[in-house]
Design an enzyme around this catalytic site. Structure first.
Site, PDB file in Angstrom:
ATOM      1  N   THR A   1       0.756  -1.445   0.086  1.00 14.44           N
ATOM      2  CA  THR A   1       0.022  -0.179   0.053  1.00 14.44           C
ATOM      3  C   THR A   1       0.755   1.183  -0.144  1.00 14.44           C
ATOM      4  O   THR A   1       1.912   1.279   0.426  1.00 14.44           O
ATOM      5  CB  THR A   1      -0.808   0.033   1.280  1.00 14.44           C
ATOM      6  OG1 THR A   1      -1.737  -1.292   1.049  1.00 14.44           O
ATOM      7  CG2 THR A   1      -1.720   1.318   1.596  1.00 14.44           C
TER       8      THR A   1
ATOM      9  N   ARG B   1     -13.266  -8.701  -0.730  1.00 17.00           N
ATOM     10  CA  ARG B   1     -12.570  -8.192   0.445  1.00 17.00           C
ATOM     11  C   ARG B   1     -12.192  -6.795   0.366  1.00 17.00           C
ATOM     12  O   ARG B   1     -11.588  -6.377  -0.650  1.00 17.00           O
ATOM     13  CB  ARG B   1     -11.656  -9.247   0.791  1.00 17.00           C
ATOM     14  CG  ARG B   1     -10.808  -8.793   1.950  1.00 17.00           C
ATOM     15  CD  ARG B   1      -9.481  -8.056   1.621  1.00 17.00           C
ATOM     16  NE  ARG B   1      -8.621  -7.953   2.743  1.00 17.00           N
ATOM     17  CZ  ARG B   1      -7.588  -6.929   2.759  1.00 17.00           C
ATOM     18  NH1 ARG B   1      -7.512  -6.257   1.910  1.00 17.00           N
ATOM     19  NH2 ARG B   1      -6.900  -6.837   3.968  1.00 17.00           N
TER      20      ARG B   1
ATOM     21  N   GLY C   1      -9.826  -3.989   2.668  1.00 22.53           N
ATOM     22  CA  GLY C   1      -8.769  -3.865   3.832  1.00 22.53           C
ATOM     23  C   GLY C   1      -9.150  -2.637   4.661  1.00 22.53           C
ATOM     24  O   GLY C   1     -10.201  -2.144   4.686  1.00 22.53           O
ATOM     25  N   ASP C   2      -8.023  -2.293   5.437  1.00 22.79           N
ATOM     26  CA  ASP C   2      -8.228  -0.991   6.389  1.00 22.79           C
ATOM     27  C   ASP C   2      -8.084   0.167   5.400  1.00 22.79           C
ATOM     28  O   ASP C   2      -8.311   1.356   6.053  1.00 22.79           O
ATOM     29  CB  ASP C   2      -7.234  -1.093   7.353  1.00 22.79           C
ATOM     30  CG  ASP C   2      -5.782  -1.357   6.880  1.00 22.79           C
ATOM     31  OD1 ASP C   2      -5.580  -2.099   5.760  1.00 22.79           O
ATOM     32  OD2 ASP C   2      -4.903  -0.352   7.131  1.00 22.79           O
TER      33      ASP C   2
ATOM     34  N   THR D   1       0.022   0.605   6.864  1.00 17.72           N
ATOM     35  CA  THR D   1       0.139  -0.593   5.968  1.00 17.72           C
ATOM     36  C   THR D   1       0.213  -1.632   6.639  1.00 17.72           C
ATOM     37  O   THR D   1       0.941  -1.610   7.655  1.00 17.72           O
ATOM     38  CB  THR D   1       1.280  -0.282   4.837  1.00 17.72           C
ATOM     39  OG1 THR D   1       1.628  -1.482   4.068  1.00 17.72           O
ATOM     40  CG2 THR D   1       2.322   0.363   5.893  1.00 17.72           C
ATOM     41  N   GLY D   2      -0.311  -2.753   6.264  1.00 18.85           N
ATOM     42  CA  GLY D   2      -0.132  -3.953   6.838  1.00 18.85           C
ATOM     43  C   GLY D   2      -1.445  -4.740   6.772  1.00 18.85           C
ATOM     44  O   GLY D   2      -2.090  -4.569   5.783  1.00 18.85           O
TER      45      GLY D   2
ATOM     46  N   GLY E   1      -4.341  -5.766   6.916  1.00 22.85           N
ATOM     47  CA  GLY E   1      -5.778  -4.863   7.121  1.00 22.85           C
ATOM     48  C   GLY E   1      -6.707  -5.262   8.239  1.00 22.85           C
ATOM     49  O   GLY E   1      -7.254  -4.608   9.118  1.00 22.85           O
TER      50      GLY E   1
HETATM   51  N1  ASP Z   1      -3.373  -2.590   4.563  1.00 23.98           N
HETATM   52  C1  ASP Z   1      -3.582  -3.127   3.190  1.00 23.98           C
HETATM   53  C2  ASP Z   1      -4.868  -4.173   3.156  1.00 23.98           C
HETATM   54  O1  ASP Z   1      -5.304  -4.593   4.180  1.00 23.98           O
HETATM   55  C3  ASP Z   1      -2.306  -3.972   2.702  1.00 23.98           C
HETATM   56  C4  ASP Z   1      -1.091  -3.198   2.702  1.00 23.98           C
HETATM   57  O2  ASP Z   1      -1.044  -2.449   3.658  1.00 23.98           O
HETATM   58  O3  ASP Z   1      -0.395  -3.254   1.689  1.00 23.98           O
HETATM   59  O4  ASP Z   1      -5.582  -4.041   2.251  1.00 23.98           O
END
Ligand code: ASP
Length: 342
Positions: free
Chosen positions: A207, A235, A237-238, A258-259, A261
């Protein structure tokens, strides 16, 4: 009033603080995703490429801030450079869904007004962060999804592209590898969701995001992503969830995450960091570090954040192997880093 100002200037002088420049603190931090970034596979060329793109994005945002432009303009400029780069999982270079397409999420928040805009599951909008900005500024809603969001993008004259525009060979190969692993694990577990939970972190991140403080003391945060490789069933994410992946409030700070989610949603990570600053009086560094390295680590959620406060302090903690990141402020020269020991 005059006496108060004079007293403040005297105290400032006594403490050797430059009162004028403290009033005008400004800066920007960006990320290009956290995760299992393999040091051994990071050739000097590859690294130089990542660093050059991060430097280009952070300096573009900083140049606007320096000219007195808003933090909104600065984060949009930085994020659009990262969205246009095939290196990051946002815009061009977004990961593939299980079905082999791209579904993009983005959000933006204004720390002064707490206005916000978000889009999820869009397939044909070249710059999802620009669409999130349109939702914030020109709609009565906070979040639009799928085809409705795309119809709104068309109405606002944003550039639309074929879903293939987001294709890259490396992300396609990652999808094939992920599907192979999923098939093996699904056979064992007889459950796609459980198998997906066990996928390595390399399929989950990338992200992009930016946070900034402008010369008027206004904070902004924004995040844009393709989500997770082989995501399925719509789906989300966050990244497009205000409070989870993105949050800004002039009373405290601006955060982009980022992480993994699902954890960032459940622990409303971005808003939690700002709440600790506002209500507990914690420093930005302490609040961000506690949430990323204590709360998330105890829960099993990996990733990181970039954050900036109203004084221009910047924190960029992560609990994964690395996080593509860069920052620059009027008190700090440009920093570009990938690994923890950079
Ligand atoms: N946080 C993002 C998600 O879960 C993924 C990412 O941070 O790369 O969609």
């Amino acid at each position: 009033m005059k006496n108060l100002l004079a007293a403040a200037l005297c105290i400032g002088a006594a403490l050797n603080v430059n009162v004028a420049s403290a009033e005008e603190a400004f800066g920007i931090a960006i990320h290009g995703g956290a995760g299992t970034i393999n040091k051994a596979k990071m050739t000097p060329d590859k690294r130089a490429n990542y660093e050059a793109t991060l430097a280009k994005a952070v300096t573009a945002g900083y140049a606007l801030l320096e000219k007195g432009e808003s933090s909104e303009k600065a984060i949009i400029a930085a994020i659009q450079i990262l969205e246009a780069s095939p290196l990051f999982n946002a815009g061009k270079g977004a990961v593939y869904t299980f079905e082999g397409h791209h579904e993009l999420d983005a959000s933006i928040m204004d720390g002064k007004t707490l206005n916000a805009g978000a889009v999820s599951g869009v397939k044909t909008v070249k710059s999802p962060i620009a669409l999130a900005q349109e939702v914030m500024n020109n709609s009565v809603h906070v979040m639009l999804s799928g085809e409705g969001a795309e119809a709104f993008a068309k109405k606002q004259n944003l550039e639309l592209v074929d879903n293939n525009y987001f294709n890259t060979k490396s992300r396609y190969e990652a999808l094939l590898r992920a599907k192979k692993k999923l098939a093996e694990k699904e056979r064992e577990l007889k459950d796609f969701q459980a198998a997906h939970q066990l996928l390595d972190n390399e399929y989950k991140y990338g992200t992009v995001g930016a946070v900034a403080l402008d010369k008027n003391g206004n904070l902004f945060a924004g995040t844009s992503t393709g989500g997770m490789t082989a995501k399925r069933y719509g789906r989300i994410g966050d990244a497009p969830i205000i409070g989870a992946g993105t949050y800004a409030n002039n009373n405290s700070c601006a955060v982009s995450a980022t992480g993994h989610g699902e954890y960032f949603i459940r622990y409303h990570v971005a808003a939690d960091i700002c709440a600790r600053v506002e209500y507990q009086g914690k420093s930005l560094a302490e609040a961000a570090d506690t949430v990323v390295n204590d709360v998330l680590v105890s829960a099993g959620g990996s990733g990181g954040v970039i954050a900036i406060d109203t004084q221009g302090n910047i924190a960029m903690p992560f609990n994964s192997k690395g996080m593509y990141r860069a920052s620059m402020s009027n008190k700090q020269d440009m920093k570009v880093a990938i690994f923890a020991d950079d």
